[in-house]
Design an enzyme around this catalytic site. Structure first.
Site, PDB file in Angstrom:
ATOM      1  N   ASP A 114       0.885  -1.409  -0.017  1.00 15.07           N
ATOM      2  CA  ASP A 114       0.338  -0.210  -0.123  1.00 15.07           C
ATOM      3  C   ASP A 114       0.589   0.983   0.169  1.00 15.07           C
ATOM      4  O   ASP A 114       0.280   2.219   0.333  1.00 15.07           O
ATOM      5  CB  ASP A 114      -1.167  -0.004   0.905  1.00 15.07           C
ATOM      6  CG  ASP A 114      -2.139  -0.661   1.119  1.00 15.07           C
ATOM      7  OD1 ASP A 114      -2.304  -1.415   0.290  1.00 15.07           O
ATOM      8  OD2 ASP A 114      -2.434  -0.575   1.497  1.00 15.07           O
ATOM      9  N   ASP A 146      -7.005  -7.564  13.863  1.00 12.58           N
ATOM     10  CA  ASP A 146      -6.598  -9.114  13.908  1.00 12.58           C
ATOM     11  C   ASP A 146      -7.304  -9.314  15.329  1.00 12.58           C
ATOM     12  O   ASP A 146      -7.223 -10.682  15.558  1.00 12.58           O
ATOM     13  CB  ASP A 146      -4.308  -8.721  14.548  1.00 12.58           C
ATOM     14  CG  ASP A 146      -4.424  -7.863  15.768  1.00 12.58           C
ATOM     15  OD1 ASP A 146      -5.289  -7.166  16.131  1.00 12.58           O
ATOM     16  OD2 ASP A 146      -3.369  -7.505  16.167  1.00 12.58           O
TER      17      ASP A 146
END
Length: 496
Positions: A93, A241
């Site tokens: 990214d 996460d």
């Protein structure tokens, strides 16, 4: 007396919450010690049998990682696993020149026969979670291994972890983080201390009894079917996460934690990087508490004890807020104690909450001994390290409390990557790191004020009462003074 009563109530509630958290840590210690007597009898895949070797996709989510990108790619290229059952996705990214340098490096690795792809996005929607989700759509693997850019897994990492997916109910295998620059500075030592406690006592203590644990964002593997079944990656919290981990376990997927498999990584070496990482982790924890509270409480497939540990796990970061409250109110409480003699019995009871510190001291000693070994000399070193760690952790309490409050109140903020340094290669040149934050947070000013405030608290010990002072809280105020002083001056010095 109304103000004094409110102060006493808030102070007492915060102390009680810290004590409850300490008891939970003590329970995890007992779980940890009992787990050492258990044999690892999990069924395992036979990787010498081609029919049992699952296809693995390694995902490397990266964003502007100039200083570690080459090291990351070269290290991953050494991973030992059948090439016809392995692909690597570099989920890039980046918005700077590293996009081109990474592309060139990947082309060189592709020429060696490695199945490695460079995947870029124009829109960084969802940040890391978004990149992982897009990569998953085209991933060929049934098992997805994820590494952040500062992690350096050993060559046999997949061979030691993939076999645990023999059990069809296992959705995640997580390994323990190691620290290649543990002894670089006081800052790296205290970060390692905190992470070691998490990766020994907490992860083993919860996992060994079937309580919820979390995938730690890196150095672990997911079963692709588990990710999809749990609802896939979502970017509505800063700790995607933790979010996906709870959604998966609420759907009865099992997690396996491997303490014996260490995955080395580099800790942040400047306080601004540590601050941004701490802010993201603590705010994300609070966001996930808000997101998961109802789902955990209402779930009828998990035990009450697992629910309690789960909620305390999600409230980990909120302990910083309680510590800050206790610290700030401890000075008014010192004056209240010496002003209202009839409240002495209450303060005798409150003094028993020093047990919280004793519990943490005992719990963390077992963690420390596991890493450094026992013996008198190591115990003496541990005493010093424990109080340094506790002091500086309390010095971060204002910064982390702001993160926690933002998380609980639903204030959204951008996912800020922690700058990486590759200190071994760049050594003294790390100060020129282009990703370092150049401005001082306004929070630092208030940390300086709190340093002075707790200096006043130490002075107050000498002047309150009629019997030559009251020094019961002096050690506490000294630790707070040192902790906030360290964070304040270190933050200023990093910008000079």
């Amino acid at each position: 007396m109304i103000l004094e009563t409110i102060t006493i109530i808030i102070y007492s509630v915060s102390l009680l919450l810290i004590f409850m958290y300490a008891l939970a840590q003590l329970n995890l210690l007992f779980n940890y010690l009992s787990s050492k007597r258990l044999k690892d009898d999990c069924p395992k895949l036979d990787l010498s049998n081609p029919a049992e070797i699952p296809f693995v996709t390694i995902q490397l989510p990266v964003f502007n990682e100039m200083y570690v990108m080459e090291r990351l790619l070269d290290n991953i290229a050494l991973i030992e696993y059948p090439k016809n059952k392995l692909e690597i996705q570099v989920l890039d990214d980046s918005t700077d020149e590293t996009v081109e340098s990474t592309r060139q490096h990947i082309e060189k690795l592709q020429a060696t026969g490695l199945d490695i792809k460079h995947i870029t996005r124009i829109d960084r929607k969802g940040f890391k979670a978004g990149a992982l989700k897009e990569g998953l759509e085209i991933a060929k693997g049934d098992i997805i291994a994820i590494f952040d850019s500062d992690f350096l897994p050993q060559k046999d990492w997949l061979k030691r972890t993939v076999p645990y997916f023999k059990d069809k109910d296992i959705g995640v295998v997580q390994t323990r983080w190691g620290h290649i620059n543990r002894n670089y500075s006081i800052l790296t030592k205290i970060q390692a201390f905190a992470l070691d406690a998490h990766f020994t006592l907490e992860q083993v203590g919860r996992n060994s009894k079937g309580h919820f644990i979390n995938f730690n964002g890196t150095a672990g593997l997911w079963r692709k079917a588990c990710i999809i079944d749990a609802g896939n990656w979502e970017g509505d919290t800063l700790t995607e996460d933790l979010d996906l981990s709870y959604r998966a376990q609420l759907k009865n997927w099992k997690f396996k934690y491997l303490e014996q498999v260490e995955t080395p990584a580099e800790l942040p070496i400047v306080i601004s990087a540590a601050r941004s990482q701490q802010f993201r982790w603590n705010k994300g924890g609070a966001e996930n508490f808000q997101k998961m509270l109802g789902r955990v409480v209402k779930n009828q497939n998990i035990s009450t004890k697992t629910k309690v540990h789960g909620l305390l796990h999600l409230l980990n970061s909120t302990m910083f807020l309680n510590v800050l409250i206790v610290g700030v109110l401890s000075i008014p409480m010192l004056y209240i104690k010496n002003e209202y003699a009839h409240l002495r019995p209450y303060f005798y009871v409150m003094s028993s909450f020093v047990l919280s510190t004793i519990i943490f001291f005992v719990c963390y000693w077992f963690m420390y001994k596991n890493i450094y070994g026992g013996g008198f000399k190591n115990f003496i070193r541990y005493i010093g390290m424990f109080f340094v760690f506790f002091s500086i952790a309390m010095g971060f309490s204002l910064h982390n409390s702001i993160a926690v409050l933002e998380g609980h109140l639903g204030k959204k903020s951008e996912f800020v990557r922690t700058p990486k340094f590759n200190i071994k290669k760049y050594k003294d040149n790390w100060k020129n790191n282009k990703y370092m934050k150049k401005t001082v947070s306004v929070h630092v000013i208030f940390e300086g004020i709190l340093m002075l405030y707790f200096g006043f608290g130490m002075y107050s010990a000498f002047i309150v009462g009629n019997q030559g002072g009251d020094f019961g809280l002096f050690p506490f105020h000294l630790m707070l003074f040192v902790g906030f002083g360290y964070v304040f001056f270190k933050s200023l010095a990093s910008k000079v």
